[in-house]
Design a protein around this motif. Structure first.
Motif, mmCIF file in Angstrom:
data_model
loop_
_atom_site.group_PDB
_atom_site.id
_atom_site.type_symbol
_atom_site.label_atom_id
_atom_site.label_comp_id
_atom_site.label_asym_id
_atom_site.label_seq_id
_atom_site.Cartn_x
_atom_site.Cartn_y
_atom_site.Cartn_z
ATOM 1 N N PHE A 225 32.072 -63.973 -57.876
ATOM 2 C CA PHE A 225 32.814 -65.086 -57.280
ATOM 3 C C PHE A 225 33.551 -65.931 -58.324
ATOM 4 C CE2 PHE A 225 29.780 -64.246 -53.869
ATOM 5 C CZ PHE A 225 30.618 -64.287 -52.779
ATOM 6 N N PHE A 226 33.285 -65.690 -59.609
ATOM 7 C CA PHE A 226 33.867 -66.518 -60.658
ATOM 8 C C PHE A 226 34.692 -65.723 -61.671
ATOM 9 C CE2 PHE A 226 30.049 -68.714 -59.185
ATOM 10 C CZ PHE A 226 30.591 -69.945 -58.856
ATOM 11 N N THR A 227 34.884 -64.439 -61.436
ATOM 12 C CA THR A 227 35.597 -63.591 -62.386
ATOM 13 C C THR A 227 37.050 -63.428 -61.953
ATOM 14 O OG1 THR A 227 33.544 -62.397 -62.807
ATOM 15 C CG2 THR A 227 35.594 -61.363 -63.537
ATOM 16 N N ALA A 228 37.962 -63.883 -62.782
ATOM 17 C CA ALA A 228 39.396 -63.766 -62.478
ATOM 18 C C ALA A 228 39.794 -62.293 -62.475
ATOM 19 C CB ALA A 228 40.206 -64.527 -63.507
ATOM 20 N N LEU B 95 40.742 -67.496 -53.865
ATOM 21 C CA LEU B 95 41.295 -66.142 -53.805
ATOM 22 C C LEU B 95 40.331 -65.100 -54.372
ATOM 23 C CD1 LEU B 95 44.998 -66.857 -54.785
ATOM 24 C CD2 LEU B 95 44.069 -66.383 -52.506
ATOM 25 N N ILE B 96 39.586 -65.476 -55.420
ATOM 26 C CA ILE B 96 38.595 -64.558 -55.980
ATOM 27 C C ILE B 96 37.519 -64.266 -54.943
ATOM 28 C CG2 ILE B 96 36.782 -64.321 -57.718
ATOM 29 C CD1 ILE B 96 38.559 -66.059 -59.561
ATOM 30 N N ALA B 97 36.989 -65.303 -54.304
ATOM 31 C CA ALA B 97 35.947 -65.118 -53.298
ATOM 32 C C ALA B 97 36.473 -64.317 -52.109
ATOM 33 C CB ALA B 97 35.423 -66.470 -52.823
ATOM 34 N N LYS B 98 37.683 -64.633 -51.667
ATOM 35 C CA LYS B 98 38.279 -63.913 -50.540
ATOM 36 C C LYS B 98 38.424 -62.429 -50.863
ATOM 37 C CE LYS B 98 42.503 -63.777 -47.804
ATOM 38 N NZ LYS B 98 43.829 -64.367 -47.610
ATOM 39 N N ARG B 99 38.910 -62.120 -52.059
ATOM 40 C CA ARG B 99 39.091 -60.722 -52.473
ATOM 41 C C ARG B 99 37.753 -59.996 -52.528
ATOM 42 N NH1 ARG B 99 39.648 -58.107 -57.927
ATOM 43 N NH2 ARG B 99 40.933 -56.264 -57.601
ATOM 44 N N PHE B 100 36.728 -60.653 -53.090
ATOM 45 C CA PHE B 100 35.414 -60.027 -53.207
ATOM 46 C C PHE B 100 34.783 -59.782 -51.840
ATOM 47 C CE2 PHE B 100 30.727 -60.629 -53.945
ATOM 48 C CZ PHE B 100 30.513 -59.358 -54.439
ATOM 49 N N ILE B 101 34.858 -60.768 -50.961
ATOM 50 C CA ILE B 101 34.247 -60.639 -49.634
ATOM 51 C C ILE B 101 34.925 -59.551 -48.813
ATOM 52 C CG2 ILE B 101 33.949 -61.841 -47.423
ATOM 53 C CD1 ILE B 101 33.360 -64.364 -49.100
ATOM 54 N N ASP C 152 48.574 -58.399 -57.892
ATOM 55 C CA ASP C 152 49.534 -57.325 -57.637
ATOM 56 C C ASP C 152 50.785 -57.422 -58.507
ATOM 57 O OD1 ASP C 152 47.841 -56.323 -55.705
ATOM 58 O OD2 ASP C 152 48.812 -57.445 -54.083
ATOM 59 N N ARG C 153 51.179 -58.641 -58.867
ATOM 60 C CA ARG C 153 52.388 -58.830 -59.672
ATOM 61 C C ARG C 153 52.094 -58.887 -61.168
ATOM 62 N NH1 ARG C 153 54.585 -64.075 -56.924
ATOM 63 N NH2 ARG C 153 52.390 -64.502 -57.211
ATOM 64 N N GLY C 154 50.855 -58.596 -61.554
ATOM 65 C CA GLY C 154 50.487 -58.605 -62.960
ATOM 66 C C GLY C 154 50.030 -59.951 -63.475
ATOM 67 N N ASP C 155 49.932 -60.933 -62.587
ATOM 68 C CA ASP C 155 49.488 -62.255 -63.005
ATOM 69 C C ASP C 155 47.963 -62.351 -62.895
ATOM 70 O OD1 ASP C 155 49.733 -61.956 -60.258
ATOM 71 O OD2 ASP C 155 49.901 -64.099 -59.903
ATOM 72 N N ILE C 156 47.381 -63.260 -63.655
ATOM 73 C CA ILE C 156 45.937 -63.468 -63.604
ATOM 74 C C ILE C 156 45.623 -64.473 -62.507
ATOM 75 C CG2 ILE C 156 43.936 -64.343 -64.845
ATOM 76 C CD1 ILE C 156 45.154 -63.249 -67.385
#
Length: 65
Positions: free
Chosen positions: A21-24, A38-44, A28-32
Protein backbone atom coordinates in the motif's frame (compact mmCIF):
# COMPACT_ATOMS: atom_id res chain seq x y z
CA UNK A 1 -0.02 -23.03 19.86
CA UNK A 2 2.09 -20.72 17.75
CA UNK A 3 5.73 -21.50 17.32
CA UNK A 4 8.41 -18.88 16.91
CA UNK A 5 8.63 -19.65 13.19
CA UNK A 6 4.87 -19.13 12.80
CA UNK A 7 5.09 -15.72 14.45
CA UNK A 8 8.10 -14.69 12.35
CA UNK A 9 6.32 -15.72 9.15
CA UNK A 10 3.13 -13.93 10.16
CA UNK A 11 5.06 -10.72 10.83
CA UNK A 12 6.93 -11.05 7.53
CA UNK A 13 3.72 -11.49 5.53
CA UNK A 14 2.01 -8.64 7.38
CA UNK A 15 4.91 -6.31 6.54
CA UNK A 16 4.82 -7.50 2.92
CA UNK A 17 1.06 -6.95 2.71
CA UNK A 18 1.21 -3.46 4.21
CA UNK A 19 4.20 -2.43 2.11
CA UNK A 20 2.14 -2.98 -1.03
CA UNK A 21 0.00 0.00 0.00
CA UNK A 22 3.02 2.31 0.31
CA UNK A 23 5.23 1.32 -2.64
CA UNK A 24 5.19 3.72 -5.59
CA UNK A 25 5.03 2.32 -9.11
CA UNK A 26 5.71 3.42 -12.66
CA UNK A 27 2.50 4.48 -14.40
CA UNK A 28 1.40 3.87 -17.97
CA UNK A 29 3.05 7.08 -19.20
CA UNK A 30 6.37 6.32 -17.50
CA UNK A 31 5.75 8.61 -14.55
CA UNK A 32 6.20 7.56 -10.92
CA UNK A 33 2.88 7.26 -9.12
CA UNK A 34 3.25 8.03 -5.40
CA UNK A 35 -0.38 8.81 -4.53
CA UNK A 36 -1.41 6.50 -1.69
CA UNK A 37 -4.95 6.42 -3.06
CA UNK A 38 -3.81 5.29 -6.52
CA UNK A 39 -1.32 2.80 -5.08
CA UNK A 40 -3.99 1.23 -2.87
CA UNK A 41 -6.53 1.21 -5.71
CA UNK A 42 -4.05 -0.51 -8.05
CA UNK A 43 -3.11 -3.11 -5.44
CA UNK A 44 -6.71 -3.91 -4.47
CA UNK A 45 -7.78 -4.31 -8.09
CA UNK A 46 -4.97 -6.74 -8.91
CA UNK A 47 -4.66 -10.47 -8.25
CA UNK A 48 -1.99 -9.95 -5.59
CA UNK A 49 -4.53 -8.51 -3.15
CA UNK A 50 -6.90 -11.46 -3.58
CA UNK A 51 -4.06 -13.93 -3.14
CA UNK A 52 -2.82 -12.18 0.02
CA UNK A 53 -6.28 -12.07 1.58
CA UNK A 54 -7.03 -15.71 0.75
CA UNK A 55 -3.70 -16.78 2.22
CA UNK A 56 -4.35 -14.83 5.42
CA UNK A 57 -7.85 -16.28 5.80
CA UNK A 58 -6.58 -19.80 5.21
CA UNK A 59 -3.84 -19.30 7.78
CA UNK A 60 -6.30 -18.06 10.43
CA UNK A 61 -8.75 -20.89 9.73
CA UNK A 62 -5.96 -23.50 9.95
CA UNK A 63 -4.96 -22.25 13.40
CA UNK A 64 -8.49 -22.27 14.77
CA UNK A 65 -9.09 -25.88 13.72
Amino acid sequence: MLTTIDVILDVFFLIDFLSCFFTAYVGDRGDIVASMYLIAKRFILRLGFVADVLTAVRSVRARSA
